[in-house]
Motif scaffolding. Sequence first.
Motif, PDB file in Angstrom:
ATOM      1  N   ALA A 116     -32.946 -13.690 -14.243  1.00  0.00           N
ATOM      2  CA  ALA A 116     -32.580 -15.105 -14.084  1.00  0.00           C
ATOM      3  C   ALA A 116     -33.259 -15.955 -15.159  1.00  0.00           C
ATOM      4  O   ALA A 116     -32.619 -16.822 -15.764  1.00  0.00           O
ATOM      5  CB  ALA A 116     -32.962 -15.600 -12.694  1.00  0.00           C
ATOM      6  N   VAL A 117     -34.538 -15.705 -15.416  1.00  0.00           N
ATOM      7  CA  VAL A 117     -35.246 -16.454 -16.463  1.00  0.00           C
ATOM      8  C   VAL A 117     -34.570 -16.219 -17.810  1.00  0.00           C
ATOM      9  O   VAL A 117     -34.360 -17.163 -18.581  1.00  0.00           O
ATOM     10  CB  VAL A 117     -36.740 -16.061 -16.521  1.00  0.00           C
ATOM     11  N   ALA A 118     -34.196 -14.971 -18.087  1.00  0.00           N
ATOM     12  CA  ALA A 118     -33.518 -14.652 -19.343  1.00  0.00           C
ATOM     13  C   ALA A 118     -32.183 -15.379 -19.455  1.00  0.00           C
ATOM     14  O   ALA A 118     -31.701 -15.646 -20.557  1.00  0.00           O
ATOM     15  CB  ALA A 118     -33.309 -13.143 -19.470  1.00  0.00           C
ATOM     16  N   GLU A 119     -31.586 -15.738 -18.306  1.00  0.00           N
ATOM     17  CA  GLU A 119     -30.302 -16.447 -18.279  1.00  0.00           C
ATOM     18  C   GLU A 119     -30.508 -17.957 -18.127  1.00  0.00           C
ATOM     19  O   GLU A 119     -29.574 -18.694 -17.839  1.00  0.00           O
ATOM     20  CB  GLU A 119     -29.439 -15.929 -17.123  1.00  0.00           C
ATOM     21  N   ASN A 120     -31.771 -18.427 -18.241  1.00  0.00           N
ATOM     22  CA  ASN A 120     -32.124 -19.848 -18.087  1.00  0.00           C
ATOM     23  C   ASN A 120     -31.810 -20.388 -16.698  1.00  0.00           C
ATOM     24  O   ASN A 120     -31.418 -21.540 -16.530  1.00  0.00           O
ATOM     25  CB  ASN A 120     -31.470 -20.710 -19.170  1.00  0.00           C
ATOM     26  N   LEU A 121     -32.016 -19.541 -15.703  1.00  0.00           N
ATOM     27  CA  LEU A 121     -31.821 -19.922 -14.306  1.00  0.00           C
ATOM     28  C   LEU A 121     -33.156 -19.903 -13.585  1.00  0.00           C
ATOM     29  O   LEU A 121     -34.123 -19.310 -14.055  1.00  0.00           O
ATOM     30  CB  LEU A 121     -30.852 -18.963 -13.620  1.00  0.00           C
ATOM     31  N   GLY A 122     -33.183 -20.534 -12.435  1.00  0.00           N
ATOM     32  CA  GLY A 122     -34.364 -20.510 -11.585  1.00  0.00           C
ATOM     33  C   GLY A 122     -34.025 -19.847 -10.263  1.00  0.00           C
ATOM     34  O   GLY A 122     -32.862 -19.812  -9.851  1.00  0.00           O
ATOM     35  N   THR A 123     -35.070 -19.326  -9.601  1.00  0.00           N
ATOM     36  CA  THR A 123     -34.875 -18.643  -8.316  1.00  0.00           C
ATOM     37  C   THR A 123     -35.992 -19.000  -7.347  1.00  0.00           C
ATOM     38  O   THR A 123     -37.078 -19.416  -7.747  1.00  0.00           O
ATOM     39  CB  THR A 123     -34.875 -17.113  -8.491  1.00  0.00           C
ATOM     40  N   CYS A 124     -35.704 -18.784  -6.080  1.00  0.00           N
ATOM     41  CA  CYS A 124     -36.713 -18.887  -5.029  1.00  0.00           C
ATOM     42  C   CYS A 124     -36.488 -17.718  -4.079  1.00  0.00           C
ATOM     43  O   CYS A 124     -35.421 -17.601  -3.470  1.00  0.00           O
ATOM     44  CB  CYS A 124     -36.595 -20.208  -4.276  1.00  0.00           C
TER      45      CYS A 124
END
Length: 194
Positions: A116-124
Amino acid sequence: MDYEAILRKRRTIRFYQNKSVAEKHLTNMVAAALHAPSAANNLPLRYTIVRNADLVQAVFYQTKYAGRITPRRSPEWGVNAPTAFIAVSAVKNGPQISNMVYADAGAAIMSMQFQAVAENLGTCWIGAFNVKETAQYLAIPDNEQLIFLLAVGHPAETPVEDQIRIDESVAYYLDEYDRLHVPKYELEAVTRIL
């Protein structure tokens, strides 16, 4: 972005932009999970990608966020809530799942978070949710047990990591600018070299 940059950039995100996540990013995340280790290579995990807005909303209302600073980091639907979820379930071994499934899930979820970080996304990573209701909404098969959710979206916050000593508080907190600070131990605080 190299691995160390991804590792250091990954933070738990609780506030998101009201912008949908492309299906390809979510499938890339699950593909990353498939490369994670699995005890005895039993591969018990299954993944449900949730993008349909009605289902995302239904799942969202079954979740809880940031217990230490509630309600200040509790997202609001339609304002700063995640726009997708990945549900992680495990095939049951008899009436229950194996304890090793949780280790498998941890490795798989971290792999998805790094992707997700590599795709410029955030997660919880969410463990505080109504499992029974959510499993019904997502039509999780009876031979599987829903164990975790991963909220996904485009970040609308930038949490800060603070290095701490072993005698300092691990409680995350909001500063006077409403910026989330997440304490993490210094290497020397938790490592023994023999």
